[in-house]
Design a protein around this motif. Structure first.
Motif, PDB file in Angstrom:
ATOM      1  N   ASP A  29       0.826  -1.202   0.000  1.00  0.00           N
ATOM      2  CA  ASP A  29       0.000   0.000   0.000  1.00  0.00           C
ATOM      3  C   ASP A  29       0.862   1.253   0.000  1.00  0.00           C
ATOM      4  O   ASP A  29       0.603   2.197  -0.754  1.00  0.00           O
ATOM      5  CB  ASP A  29      -0.918  -0.012   1.221  1.00  0.00           C
ATOM      6  N   ARG A  30       1.898   1.272   0.825  1.00  0.00           N
ATOM      7  CA  ARG A  30       2.771   2.447   0.888  1.00  0.00           C
ATOM      8  C   ARG A  30       3.567   2.625  -0.398  1.00  0.00           C
ATOM      9  O   ARG A  30       3.855   3.760  -0.804  1.00  0.00           O
ATOM     10  CB  ARG A  30       3.718   2.323   2.085  1.00  0.00           C
ATOM     11  N   LEU A  31       3.914   1.527  -1.063  1.00  0.00           N
ATOM     12  CA  LEU A  31       4.645   1.628  -2.325  1.00  0.00           C
ATOM     13  C   LEU A  31       3.785   2.280  -3.404  1.00  0.00           C
ATOM     14  O   LEU A  31       4.242   3.194  -4.112  1.00  0.00           O
ATOM     15  CB  LEU A  31       5.098   0.238  -2.776  1.00  0.00           C
ATOM     16  N   VAL A  32       2.538   1.824  -3.532  1.00  0.00           N
ATOM     17  CA  VAL A  32       1.639   2.424  -4.526  1.00  0.00           C
ATOM     18  C   VAL A  32       1.354   3.886  -4.170  1.00  0.00           C
ATOM     19  O   VAL A  32       1.312   4.759  -5.046  1.00  0.00           O
ATOM     20  CB  VAL A  32       0.335   1.616  -4.628  1.00  0.00           C
ATOM     21  N   ALA A  33       1.193   4.184  -2.879  1.00  0.00           N
ATOM     22  CA  ALA A  33       0.960   5.561  -2.457  1.00  0.00           C
ATOM     23  C   ALA A  33       2.161   6.441  -2.766  1.00  0.00           C
ATOM     24  O   ALA A  33       2.003   7.593  -3.196  1.00  0.00           O
ATOM     25  CB  ALA A  33       0.637   5.603  -0.967  1.00  0.00           C
ATOM     26  N   PHE A  34       3.375   5.913  -2.580  1.00  0.00           N
ATOM     27  CA  PHE A  34       4.587   6.683  -2.878  1.00  0.00           C
ATOM     28  C   PHE A  34       4.683   6.997  -4.368  1.00  0.00           C
ATOM     29  O   PHE A  34       4.961   8.132  -4.765  1.00  0.00           O
ATOM     30  CB  PHE A  34       5.815   5.900  -2.422  1.00  0.00           C
ATOM     31  N   VAL A  35       4.437   5.976  -5.200  1.00  0.00           N
ATOM     32  CA  VAL A  35       4.460   6.213  -6.653  1.00  0.00           C
ATOM     33  C   VAL A  35       3.392   7.228  -7.049  1.00  0.00           C
ATOM     34  O   VAL A  35       3.623   8.110  -7.879  1.00  0.00           O
ATOM     35  CB  VAL A  35       4.265   4.884  -7.405  1.00  0.00           C
TER      36      VAL A  35
END
Length: 288
Positions: free
Chosen positions: A271-277
């Motif tokens: 979730d944090r990876l997609v939010a960062f992108v």
């Protein structure tokens, strides 16, 4: 020694931080720790203590954290062991699940964004496809598994299809909403500049709808991770879902608890990876 001979100056080095600057950096780090790290650490410690107290009695059905740690210590310190077949470490189990999620989620992103753009741009497509999508998205993910097994005759593509059919609906819906909410001023500018379809798509449509699209992508990746765990319990093979089911059949409750912790951590990271992108791509765009 000749007094006129000049001794070369030493290479320039970065000046050490001044005491005031170092103090400010230490203060900032301390405030970050107090505001962001301390609250979850305290809550986890209190929950762990409560869990230990409730499950330490002789009649407790679940093991306390101390027992879980001692019984799963080998799995923790050696996550990459491989004894052949399905007897592999938790790292390999997680990687196998993540591989299936990656394939299914990528297909869902491509198809979901394309269909969302179509529905958002075309009233005819909206009236024709939206009722169908609203019906299909209410079907539970595991209800698709028998049909996919019958169609693909293989567990691996069947699991990927379950991921695809689970993740695609929030991506379609959020993309369509984002396209329909593009300000009219943006459309007018595109007409004035006489942008062709590709230029309008890349310069106007995607940047304006990106916050909505990434909201759907975050929901989709979470649903994908949930679905693959349940699907792997039924299809077998290497995967964290099958590891949990196999541990249940062998009454290894501590292994199940450890796997649940890993699943939660991996889901949080996804979730944090997609939010960062999404933050990097939508920088400067209005929030959804």
């Amino acid at each position: 020694m000749n007094a006129n001979v000049k001794i070369p100056a030493p290479l320039a080095q970065s000046a050490p931080p001044t005491p005031g600057r170092a103090r400010r950096m230490a203060t900032a780090v301390g405030l970050f720790g107090l505001q962001r790290l301390l609250p979850p650490v305290v809550i986890l410690a209190l929950l762990g203590l409560l869990w230990e107290l409730l499950c330490s009695g002789p009649g407790a059905a679940l093991p306390p954290p101390s027992v879980v740690l001692s019984e799963t210590w080998e799995l923790i310190i050696d996550p990459f062991y491989d004894n052949g077949g399905n007897d592999v470490g938790l790292a390999w189990q997680l990687l196998a699940s993540l591989e299936r999620v990656a394939y299914g989620y990528l297909l869902a992103v491509i198809a979901g964004v394309a269909l969302g753009v179509l529905i958002g741009q075309s009233d005819w497509a909206m009236r024709g496809l939206d009722p169908l999508f609203q019906v299909l998205r209410t079907v539970p993910p595991l209800a698709w598994l028998p049909l996919s097994l019958a169609g693909f005759q293989d567990s691996h593509p069947s699991a990927i299809f379950v991921i695809f059919i689970t993740a695609i609906w929030p991506i379609i819906i959020n993309t369509a909403v984002g396209i329909r909410n593009i300000p009219q001023d943006y459309r007018n500018v595109a007409r004035v500049l006489q942008l062709n379809s590709i230029e309008y798509f890349t310069s106007i449509m995607l940047p304006a709808a990106a916050p909505y699209i990434f909201t759907g992508l975050r929901i989709g990746v979470g649903l994908s991770w949930l679905a693959i765990i349940a699907a792997e319990m039924l299809i077998g093979g290497v995967g964290i879902g099958f590891f949990i089911w196999d541990a249940w059949n062998a009454s290894r409750i501590s292994d199940i608890i450890l796997a649940l912790v890993y699943i939660g951590v991996v889901g949080f990271c996804l979730d944090r990876l997609v939010a960062f992108v999404g933050r990097r791509i939508t920088r400067g765009a209005p929030a959804a």
